[in-house]
Design a protein around this motif. Structure first.
Motif, short mmCIF file in Angstrom:
data_model
loop_
_atom_site.label_atom_id
_atom_site.label_comp_id
_atom_site.label_asym_id
_atom_site.label_seq_id
_atom_site.Cartn_x
_atom_site.Cartn_y
_atom_site.Cartn_z
N GLU A 61 38.96 49.34 23.78
CA GLU A 61 40.03 48.84 22.91
C GLU A 61 41.41 49.12 23.48
N GLY A 62 42.32 48.16 23.23
CA GLY A 62 43.70 48.31 23.67
C GLY A 62 44.12 47.24 24.65
N THR A 63 45.33 47.37 25.15
CA THR A 63 45.88 46.41 26.10
C THR A 63 45.36 46.69 27.51
N ILE A 64 44.91 45.66 28.18
CA ILE A 64 44.40 45.80 29.54
C ILE A 64 45.58 45.92 30.50
N THR A 65 45.65 47.02 31.21
CA THR A 65 46.74 47.25 32.15
C THR A 65 46.24 47.10 33.59
N ALA A 66 47.15 47.20 34.53
CA ALA A 66 46.77 47.09 35.94
C ALA A 66 45.85 48.22 36.36
N ASP A 67 45.85 49.32 35.61
CA ASP A 67 45.03 50.48 35.96
C ASP A 67 43.71 50.53 35.20
N THR A 68 43.52 49.61 34.24
CA THR A 68 42.32 49.65 33.40
C THR A 68 41.04 49.43 34.20
N GLY A 69 41.09 48.55 35.20
CA GLY A 69 39.91 48.31 36.02
C GLY A 69 39.43 49.56 36.72
N ARG A 70 40.36 50.30 37.29
CA ARG A 70 40.00 51.55 37.98
C ARG A 70 39.42 52.56 36.99
N GLN A 71 40.00 52.64 35.81
CA GLN A 71 39.51 53.57 34.79
C GLN A 71 38.10 53.20 34.34
N SER A 90 40.75 43.63 21.94
CA SER A 90 41.93 43.64 22.81
C SER A 90 42.74 42.37 22.66
N GLY A 91 44.05 42.53 22.73
CA GLY A 91 44.95 41.38 22.72
C GLY A 91 45.20 40.83 24.10
N GLY A 92 44.53 41.40 25.12
CA GLY A 92 44.67 40.89 26.48
C GLY A 92 45.48 41.83 27.36
N GLY A 93 46.12 41.25 28.37
CA GLY A 93 46.91 42.07 29.29
C GLY A 93 46.81 41.56 30.71
#
Length: 200
Positions: A61-71, A90-93
């Protein structure tokens, strides 16, 4: 007369002080991000007694950031091959990160769904409150379809599932993805992104 004027002055000073305090509180609240705007994080959630029968899932859940993939890559590594469905709210990102998540989900053979995770003991306004998320363990909660959504870049991650699900009441929305240039992608020369909604 002097006493009455003194009381009125005191009264208005108190009222003014309260108004100033309310304005300050409202301004501070406006600066705080709502749960929907928090960066996406992942949690292991279960419902029921797993010694008998339970439902388990990965809450994303939450906004997908540039670092979300690594996490997410690090999160999957801790599961050591355990296959659990990923439930998105998620609302995207970040598009590139969402695509990366989708590819990892497909490679791991996981299923995906749209749903709101509600953790036990959380307040109504913050149903997936951080203090109830158990790190390196299982959080307890439920998943609901009503009010659940996966917008913008989120469907790219959702699409990675071997099986994809969205129950009645959940919403999935896509819109035009651009590279930031002003050149129109439409024959009529319009610039306004077009969004398509799909309701289960």
């Amino acid at each position: 007369m002097t006493t009455r004027l003194g009381l009125l002055t005191t009264f208005w000073l108190i009222v003014t002080g309260l108004l100033v305090a309310l304005v300050a509180t409202a301004s501070a609240g406006a600066k705080q991000k709502t749960p929907e705007a928090w960066p996406m994080n992942f949690a292991l959630v279960r419902n029921g007694d797993c010694k008998v029968s339970c439902v388990q899932w990965i809450s994303a859940e939450g906004t997908i950031t540039a670092d979300t993939g690594r996490q997410f890559e690090q999160f999957l590594a801790k599961l050591k091959g355990q296959r659990l469905p990923v439930v998105f709210q998620s609302g995207g990102g970040d598009v590139a990160s969402a695509l990366w998540i989708g590819r990892m989900i497909r490679a791991a053979g996981l299923e995906t769904a749209v749903g709101r995770t509600v953790l036990n003991g959380c307040p109504m306004l913050v149903p997936r409150c951080p203090e109830k998320i158990v790190k390196n363990g299982w959080s307890e909660g439920e998943v609901h379809a009503g009010g659940a959504y996966c917008f913008s870049a989120c469907p790219f991650a959702l699409a990675g599932g071997q099986v994809r699900a969205a129950a009645v009441g959940a919403r999935i929305a896509l819109h035009q993805i651009t590279d930031g240039s002003k050149k129109s992608a439409y024959a009529d020369g319009t610039q306004k992104p077009r969004r398509n909604f799909y309701e289960a």
